[in-house]
Design an enzyme around this catalytic site. Structure first.
Site, short mmCIF file in Angstrom:
data_model
loop_
_atom_site.label_atom_id
_atom_site.label_comp_id
_atom_site.label_asym_id
_atom_site.label_seq_id
_atom_site.Cartn_x
_atom_site.Cartn_y
_atom_site.Cartn_z
CE LYS A 163 -0.26 3.16 4.78
NZ LYS A 163 -0.17 3.25 6.22
N GLY A 197 2.29 2.57 10.73
CA GLY A 197 3.18 3.72 10.56
C GLY A 197 3.88 4.16 11.83
CD GLU A 226 -3.51 -2.68 7.49
OE1 GLU A 226 -2.38 -2.92 7.03
OE2 GLU A 226 -4.15 -1.65 7.21
CG ASN A 258 -1.75 1.19 1.42
OD1 ASN A 258 -1.81 2.03 0.52
ND2 ASN A 258 -2.41 1.30 2.56
CB SER A 271 5.24 -1.19 12.01
OG SER A 271 4.77 0.14 12.20
CD GLU A 292 -2.99 5.38 6.77
OE1 GLU A 292 -3.01 5.41 5.53
OE2 GLU A 292 -2.04 4.91 7.43
CG HIS A 334 -5.96 1.70 5.27
ND1 HIS A 334 -5.51 2.69 6.11
CD2 HIS A 334 -4.93 0.84 5.11
CE1 HIS A 334 -4.26 2.44 6.45
NE2 HIS A 334 -3.87 1.33 5.85
P1 PGA Z 1 2.73 0.51 7.62
O1 PGA Z 1 1.27 0.59 6.98
O2 PGA Z 1 3.34 -0.77 7.12
O3 PGA Z 1 3.45 1.73 7.12
O4 PGA Z 1 2.56 0.50 9.09
C1 PGA Z 1 0.46 -0.56 6.86
C2 PGA Z 1 -0.87 -0.19 6.29
O5 PGA Z 1 -1.39 0.88 6.60
O6 PGA Z 1 -1.44 -0.96 5.49
#
Ligand code: PGA
Length: 265
Positions: free
Chosen positions: A19, A181, A175, A17, A221, A105, A103
């Site tokens: 983003k 992140g 997640e 992803n 992460s 976010e 997601h």
């Molecule tokens: P990250 O994001 O690996 O940067 O923590 C994972 C995600 O949001 O799918």
């Protein structure tokens, strides 16, 4: 009785992803590096999710590749007066076969509701896209002992109108919001527990056979150093990767680790 869908072994899944990162040139070179580096016979579904403006470029770079293309979002509507939205048909038109729905976010930073997420998932599946449905609890919810209830509620709502046959096109991503992140990867035992919870919710919504056939992946992460421990947890079928998917060597390392780890579990 509706026909019983047939399910095979759970094939590892790794999604990258991207983003709201990359520009046109770096999206192109990242796609190229992943395409070059991926083993053609890797027994896994590998999908990259670039930002909308670069989907077509990545589709062109990866034409004929074993790596599939996905989008990070879609509209819940089919077409028409929805300024700024992108439809499932448009995504398919530019070569995407996957889309991320729910997601964190979008749930927490954009404010998408459970019902919008359910509508998006139905639109995706009804339009022939495969979907990664993300679920996961915040730090406050986990500390309050509510993680499992939250995950179960998210699944209940998103899958309310998804029938069993459509579940072959769904990957669930666990997640935890506090891991995304932040550089804090979930403990393998916590990830394992959440994955069991997800399968038990799927068994309640559908049945045990379907629950054991749906792929459930971990995200938050995920970096190569943490991959072995996470991927060897029973029931973890791969990962959804954010930050580390922007570095081709890290993403490629995660792709191979997923096939080894999952095969060994
Ligand atoms: P990250 O994001 O690996 O940067 O923590 C994972 C995600 O949001 O799918």
């Amino acid at each position: 009785m509706p026909p019983v869908p047939s399910y095979g072994m759970r094939r590892p899944f790794i999604g990258g992803n991207w983003k709201m990162n990359t520009d046109h040139a770096s999206a192109r070179s990242l796609a190229h590096a992943i395409d070059e580096g991926i083993a053609d016979d890797l027994q896994a579904d590998i999908v990259v999710f670039p930002p909308f403006p670069y989907l077509l470029t990545v589709a062109e770079v990866m034409a004929g590749s074993v790596v599939a293309l996905g989008a990070q979002d879609l509209s819940s509507e089919a077409n028409g007066a929805r300024t700024g939205e992108v439809s499932a048909e448009m995504l398919r038109d530019v070569g995407a076969s996957w889309v991320i729905v729910g997601h964190s976010e979008r749930r927490h930073k954009v404010g998408e509701s459970e019902s919008l997420i359910a509508d998006k998932l139905s639109m995706a599946l009804g339009s022939g896209l495969r979907a990664v449905l993300c679920v996961g609890e915040t730090r406050e919810e986990r500390d309050a002992g509510k993680a499992h209830d939250i995950i179960a509620a998210q699944l209940r709502s998103a899958l309310a109108s998804v029938d069993a046959a459509a579940m072959v096109d769904v990957v669930i991503a666990y997640e935890p919001v506090w891991a995304i992140g932040t550089g804090i990867t979930a403990q393998p035992s916590d990830a394992g527990e959440a994955h069991r919870e997800i399968r038990s919710a799927l068994a309640g919504r559908y049945d045990a056979r379907l629950a054991s056939s749906v792929r459930v992946v971990y995200g938050g992460s995920l970096v190569p150093a943490a991959a072995k421990a996470i991927f060897s947890v029973d029931g973890v079928d791969g990962g959804l990767v954010g930050g580390a998917s922007l570095k081709a060597p890290d993403f490629l390392a995660l792709c191979s680790a997923a096939t080894v780890g999952v095969a060994a579990s």
